[in-house]
Structure formats: C-alpha cells, structure tokens
Design a protein around this motif. Sequence first.
Motif, short mmCIF file in Angstrom:
data_model
loop_
_atom_site.label_atom_id
_atom_site.label_comp_id
_atom_site.label_asym_id
_atom_site.label_seq_id
_atom_site.Cartn_x
_atom_site.Cartn_y
_atom_site.Cartn_z
N LEU A 188 0.83 -1.21 0.00
CA LEU A 188 0.00 0.00 0.00
C LEU A 188 0.86 1.25 0.00
O LEU A 188 1.91 1.28 0.64
CB LEU A 188 -0.89 0.03 1.24
N GLN A 189 0.39 2.26 -0.69
CA GLN A 189 1.04 3.57 -0.62
C GLN A 189 -0.02 4.64 -0.37
O GLN A 189 -1.04 4.70 -1.07
CB GLN A 189 1.79 3.89 -1.90
N TYR A 190 0.22 5.45 0.65
CA TYR A 190 -0.67 6.55 1.00
C TYR A 190 0.11 7.86 0.98
O TYR A 190 1.26 7.91 1.42
CB TYR A 190 -1.23 6.38 2.41
N ASP A 191 -0.53 8.92 0.52
CA ASP A 191 0.02 10.27 0.66
C ASP A 191 -0.72 10.99 1.77
O ASP A 191 -1.94 10.82 1.94
CB ASP A 191 -0.13 11.05 -0.65
N ALA A 192 0.02 11.76 2.55
CA ALA A 192 -0.60 12.55 3.60
C ALA A 192 -1.57 13.55 2.98
O ALA A 192 -1.28 14.17 1.95
CB ALA A 192 0.46 13.26 4.43
N ALA A 193 -2.72 13.72 3.62
CA ALA A 193 -3.78 14.56 3.06
C ALA A 193 -4.32 15.54 4.09
O ALA A 193 -5.52 15.85 4.10
CB ALA A 193 -4.90 13.69 2.49
N GLY A 194 -3.44 16.02 4.98
CA GLY A 194 -3.87 17.02 5.93
C GLY A 194 -4.67 16.44 7.09
O GLY A 194 -4.54 15.27 7.44
N GLN A 195 -5.52 17.25 7.67
CA GLN A 195 -6.31 16.84 8.83
C GLN A 195 -7.27 15.72 8.45
O GLN A 195 -7.91 15.76 7.39
CB GLN A 195 -7.11 18.04 9.37
N ALA A 196 -7.38 14.71 9.29
CA ALA A 196 -8.32 13.61 9.04
C ALA A 196 -9.75 14.12 9.07
O ALA A 196 -10.13 14.90 9.95
CB ALA A 196 -8.12 12.51 10.08
N GLU A 197 -10.55 13.68 8.11
CA GLU A 197 -11.94 14.08 8.06
C GLU A 197 -12.79 13.20 8.97
O GLU A 197 -12.49 12.03 9.18
CB GLU A 197 -12.46 14.01 6.63
N VAL A 198 -13.85 13.76 9.50
CA VAL A 198 -14.83 13.01 10.28
C VAL A 198 -16.22 13.37 9.78
O VAL A 198 -16.41 14.37 9.07
CB VAL A 198 -14.70 13.30 11.80
N GLY A 199 -17.17 12.56 10.12
CA GLY A 199 -18.55 12.82 9.72
C GLY A 199 -19.50 12.13 10.67
O GLY A 199 -19.10 11.44 11.62
N GLU A 200 -20.78 12.31 10.42
CA GLU A 200 -21.81 11.68 11.24
C GLU A 200 -22.74 10.91 10.34
O GLU A 200 -23.29 11.46 9.37
CB GLU A 200 -22.58 12.73 12.05
N TYR A 201 -22.91 9.62 10.65
CA TYR A 201 -23.78 8.77 9.85
C TYR A 201 -25.23 9.16 10.08
O TYR A 201 -25.70 9.24 11.22
CB TYR A 201 -23.56 7.31 10.22
N GLU A 202 -25.97 9.39 9.00
CA GLU A 202 -27.34 9.87 9.11
C GLU A 202 -28.36 8.82 8.69
O GLU A 202 -29.55 9.12 8.53
CB GLU A 202 -27.52 11.14 8.27
N GLY A 203 -27.93 7.57 8.51
CA GLY A 203 -28.85 6.53 8.12
C GLY A 203 -29.66 6.02 9.30
O GLY A 203 -29.55 6.49 10.43
N VAL A 204 -30.48 5.02 9.03
CA VAL A 204 -31.31 4.42 10.07
C VAL A 204 -30.43 3.54 10.94
O VAL A 204 -29.64 2.75 10.46
CB VAL A 204 -32.45 3.58 9.45
N GLY A 205 -30.58 3.63 12.25
CA GLY A 205 -29.81 2.82 13.16
C GLY A 205 -28.41 3.39 13.33
O GLY A 205 -28.14 4.54 13.04
N ALA A 206 -27.50 2.56 13.80
CA ALA A 206 -26.13 3.00 14.06
C ALA A 206 -25.19 1.85 13.78
O ALA A 206 -25.58 0.68 13.78
CB ALA A 206 -25.99 3.45 15.51
#
Length: 208
Positions: A188-206
């Motif tokens: 695997l190769q990854y490039d750094a992409a700044g601050q990690a993104e977060v979000g909130e799941y808006e579907g039914v349930g969790a």
Amino acid sequence: MKVVLTEFVTLDGVSQGPGSPTEDTSDGFTSGGWLVPFLDETFVRRTSEWLGLADGLLFGRRTYEAFARDWPEITDPDDPYTVRMNALPKYVVTSTLAEGSWSPTTVLAGDPVESVGQLKTKPGRELQIHGSARLGNSLLAAGLVDTIRLAVAPTVVGSGRRLLDHPGSPVGLRLTHYEVTSTGLLLLQYDAAGQAEVGEYEGVGAFV
C-alpha cells in the motif's frame, strides 16, 4: 526531499522484528520473523524499486544501531538491497550517539522535528524512514511525512510494538497505490492529506 515512512506490518499492526525471531526481542518480544514466509518476487522487486527512490535514509537510534550492525556484514553482490543501503547517506536522530558507525552517517541532535524539517528543504527525491516507528509517528504528527508505504502481512501475532500506536493528532491519508502479491502481502502507498476528516452517519440505526 519528501519524507517517506516505509514499514512492514502484520494485520494487527505490529512492526517489530519482521525479518527474524532474533531481530528485535526488546520488551520480551518472541514472535519475530513473521514477514519471511510471505516473501516473493513481487515483494522483492517492488521494495527494491522503493529503495531506488531514496536519496537518504532516516533512523531513530535503536533501528540505526541494529541496521549498522547487520547491513555492512551482507556482502552478496546479488542482494537487491545491500549496495544501496550501505552507500546511501544515513541520518540518525539521537541524543546519545556522538557519531555513527555506518558510513556515511550524520547524527541529528536536538529537536528531530526541526532537524528533519531542515533536511526536507534540501534537493533530492526521498528521505526514507525504515523501521523507527516512534520517529515516524512523531514526524507524521508534526506534518513532516509526505508518504507512507506499507507491506501488510496476512498474519496476526498478538503482541509487539505497533506502528502508528503513539499519541498524535489525527492525520488524513489518500490511497495512491495498492497491490497484492502471490503470497497475500498487501503493498500500500498513502500520501498525507492534511487533517483527518470526520462525519456523522445519518442513516437508520447505528454502526455497532
């Protein structure tokens, strides 16, 4: 130069002792040598290509001392790594070594973030970190790592020093290459992409 963190890890994130049961037994680690059963031509070819991009090698003290002990003793001219590993400029971040024994070596005393930041301004392609997980973590948290390359072995060892297992700020990564070898190693190769993104799941349930 770009700073590139190159690591071999198990599926549970252990980076300690990939090449031999006796490579690194610190902290009582007894499960070394876990990478060896999965080595194949694709792994050797790709990792030697990675090494061919380096214009310098960067280490913490512990990894440097292990490499400085072992690599000069490998004299096989057909080994795909030895000549380049021994010839490349080496930089070791340490407050306890006055000089290096593996020529050519430059000792970086003082603040590693400042020292590596200065190295990044020099011309060249890649300054590669091999092993030295603690150093890699510190530099990643400081925003100095540009690329992470991983060879992930399909094995779980359950104990040992883990990569990216130290406190630090969240870091976003972008996958730029992946490949699976005949033995199941995931490259695997990854490039750094700044601050990690977060979000909130808006579907039914969790998610559980």
